[in-house]
Motif scaffolding. Sequence first.
Motif, mmCIF file in Angstrom:
data_model
loop_
_atom_site.group_PDB
_atom_site.id
_atom_site.type_symbol
_atom_site.label_atom_id
_atom_site.label_comp_id
_atom_site.label_asym_id
_atom_site.label_seq_id
_atom_site.Cartn_x
_atom_site.Cartn_y
_atom_site.Cartn_z
ATOM 1 N N UNK A 259 18.481 6.806 -5.644
ATOM 2 C CA UNK A 259 19.452 7.874 -5.505
ATOM 3 C C UNK A 259 19.025 9.100 -6.318
ATOM 4 N N UNK A 260 19.239 10.304 -5.763
ATOM 5 C CA UNK A 260 18.873 11.512 -6.514
ATOM 6 C C UNK A 260 19.717 11.640 -7.777
ATOM 7 N N UNK A 261 19.082 12.110 -8.843
ATOM 8 C CA UNK A 261 19.769 12.388 -10.108
ATOM 9 C C UNK A 261 20.488 11.165 -10.669
ATOM 10 N N UNK A 262 19.919 9.973 -10.462
ATOM 11 C CA UNK A 262 20.568 8.754 -10.930
ATOM 12 C C UNK A 262 20.817 8.800 -12.434
ATOM 13 N N UNK A 263 19.875 9.384 -13.178
ATOM 14 C CA UNK A 263 20.027 9.435 -14.633
ATOM 15 C C UNK A 263 21.212 10.303 -15.047
ATOM 16 N N UNK A 264 21.681 11.189 -14.144
ATOM 17 C CA UNK A 264 22.871 11.994 -14.426
ATOM 18 C C UNK A 264 24.147 11.249 -14.066
ATOM 19 N N UNK B 228 26.246 -1.610 -4.766
ATOM 20 C CA UNK B 228 25.189 -2.562 -5.083
ATOM 21 C C UNK B 228 24.218 -2.025 -6.105
ATOM 22 N N UNK B 229 23.020 -2.628 -6.176
ATOM 23 C CA UNK B 229 22.025 -2.202 -7.159
ATOM 24 C C UNK B 229 21.713 -0.717 -7.043
ATOM 25 N N UNK B 230 21.539 -0.084 -8.199
ATOM 26 C CA UNK B 230 21.239 1.342 -8.214
ATOM 27 C C UNK B 230 19.768 1.630 -7.951
ATOM 28 N N UNK B 231 18.923 0.622 -8.175
ATOM 29 C CA UNK B 231 17.493 0.792 -7.929
ATOM 30 C C UNK B 231 16.848 -0.580 -7.892
ATOM 31 N N UNK B 232 15.612 -0.629 -7.419
ATOM 32 C CA UNK B 232 14.859 -1.870 -7.432
ATOM 33 C C UNK B 232 14.250 -2.106 -8.800
ATOM 34 N N UNK B 233 13.584 -3.244 -8.970
ATOM 35 C CA UNK B 233 12.926 -3.545 -10.235
ATOM 36 C C UNK B 233 13.791 -4.403 -11.127
ATOM 37 N N UNK B 234 13.152 -5.057 -12.064
ATOM 38 C CA UNK B 234 13.841 -5.926 -13.016
ATOM 39 C C UNK B 234 13.421 -5.526 -14.417
ATOM 40 N N UNK B 235 14.368 -5.123 -15.240
ATOM 41 C CA UNK B 235 14.068 -4.769 -16.618
ATOM 42 C C UNK B 235 13.065 -3.632 -16.695
ATOM 43 N N UNK B 236 12.132 -3.773 -17.609
ATOM 44 C CA UNK B 236 11.139 -2.731 -17.821
ATOM 45 C C UNK B 236 9.850 -2.997 -17.064
ATOM 46 N N UNK C 186 13.253 2.896 12.600
ATOM 47 C CA UNK C 186 14.193 1.929 12.020
ATOM 48 C C UNK C 186 13.982 1.730 10.532
ATOM 49 N N UNK C 187 13.042 2.447 9.965
ATOM 50 C CA UNK C 187 12.762 2.354 8.537
ATOM 51 C C UNK C 187 13.087 3.687 7.887
ATOM 52 N N UNK C 188 13.921 3.641 6.873
ATOM 53 C CA UNK C 188 14.343 4.869 6.239
ATOM 54 C C UNK C 188 13.747 4.924 4.857
ATOM 55 N N UNK C 189 12.807 5.828 4.680
ATOM 56 C CA UNK C 189 11.980 5.848 3.482
ATOM 57 C C UNK C 189 12.389 7.012 2.609
ATOM 58 N N UNK C 190 12.706 6.724 1.365
ATOM 59 C CA UNK C 190 13.034 7.778 0.428
ATOM 60 C C UNK C 190 11.793 8.132 -0.387
ATOM 61 N N UNK C 191 11.821 9.303 -0.985
ATOM 62 C CA UNK C 191 10.671 9.729 -1.765
ATOM 63 C C UNK C 191 10.627 9.005 -3.099
ATOM 64 N N UNK C 192 9.498 9.130 -3.783
ATOM 65 C CA UNK C 192 9.347 8.475 -5.096
ATOM 66 C C UNK C 192 10.339 9.077 -6.082
ATOM 67 N N UNK C 193 10.788 8.221 -7.012
ATOM 68 C CA UNK C 193 11.690 8.705 -8.062
ATOM 69 C C UNK C 193 10.967 9.719 -8.942
#
Length: 440
Positions: free
Chosen positions: A124-129, A370-378, A433-440
């Motif tokens: 999501x854009x501006x997730x850190x905000x 749901x989850x705000x982003x993928x990945x686990x921990x650091x 059918x695939x919706x691709x977002x840009x890199x964070x």
Amino acid sequence: MAQPNTSLVFTVRRRPTELVAPAKPTPRELKLMSDIDDQEGLRFQIPVIQFYRNDPSMGGRDPVEVIREALAQTLVFYYPFAGRLREGPARKLMVDCTAEGVAFIGADADVTLEEFGDALQPPFPCLEELLFDAPGCGGVLNCPLLVIQVTRLRCGGFIFALRLNHTMSDAAGLVQFMEAVGEMARGARAPSMPPVWQRELLCARDPPRVTCTHREYDEVPDTKGTIIPLDEMAHRSFFFGPAEVAALRRCRTLALQPDPEEEVRVLCIVNARSKFNPPLPVGYYGNGFAFPVALSTAGKICRNPLGYALELVMKAKADVTEEYMRSLADLMVIRGRPHFTVVRTYLVSDVTRAGFSEVDFGWGKPAYGGPAKGGVGAIPGVASFYIPFKNKKGENGIVVPICLPAAAMERFVMELESMLMDDDRKVTNLTSTTFITSAL
């Protein structure tokens, strides 16, 4: 379905972070965590985000005030969340029930829900905000166990974002707590499902004894640099109908191009609540899952059809029994609470039935939950979530955030398209059918 608005930029004005304490006095005590809770691989904060539309029937009620008050009432019942985590001898974790409270941030954003686009999915854009890293709230020990930010939107909707200390709860336990907050926000005086602590149910036996094989905790040296630095990773989300999901695990291996003789593994999160006899109590909100592992060489994964990988995963999931969980708790005590293996590992967490999309604070069900982003921990690139999603046509499917090195991401898209075509999947054009977002 439209692409997400990845170029969206907006300003968030936050109030100072405050501590929301239980609305009534609560017991002051030390509560031990289970030996499943306090393993190294769960000692991090996991982010969740919920987007809510404006509801005229709410009559201009302020979601910040409604949720803050409901949170204080809910903490009377879930009072350990208002405490602080301490570490005792042998790295044993416990909650000091101090009633200090959870971190809460009220905020306003100069953006509407519609401006996020139709494809509400990670990243999501501006997730850190939207989920501010408030000072003193980012650790595991001696700091708030929950950080919640409620951000009003210009359209009258709002965003509920949360970071949870994962040692406290898994997805099922977190959703149970969030649903309790929702019930209180809608006028209830007590949660319909009373919370159950009873972490001793998943503590090690005396004496501890490992009776099952737990390859997910193998110590594997990273001899070929398979752990990729975070700043070299690309984050994208993919939408699939159910028939295409099985291709993801295999395509990821192909995209990373490992040595054919290297051992690769998939960790599958399995909810073990029903595996016990009797099952864990209804209302138990601790971590009640295992990471069983499917192992193979990279070469076998790439050469064999999808059914080969699927059979390995199904067998791994079937290994989780009550004895497996007892053995796992014992392993944690014997081996000092190790982290699960991350070298040449892919962890898959299915949250399609967790219930995030059902949490209602009075404004109805979320447009996304749901989850705000993928990945686990650091550890970048280790995990993906399966998130339920309905596209603009009303078709039910799954959104899967994928985190890979940039070059591997491009190969992933190519391999996935090729595999779906070869397997006669009902996909005529992957890009449609695939919706691709840009890199964070």
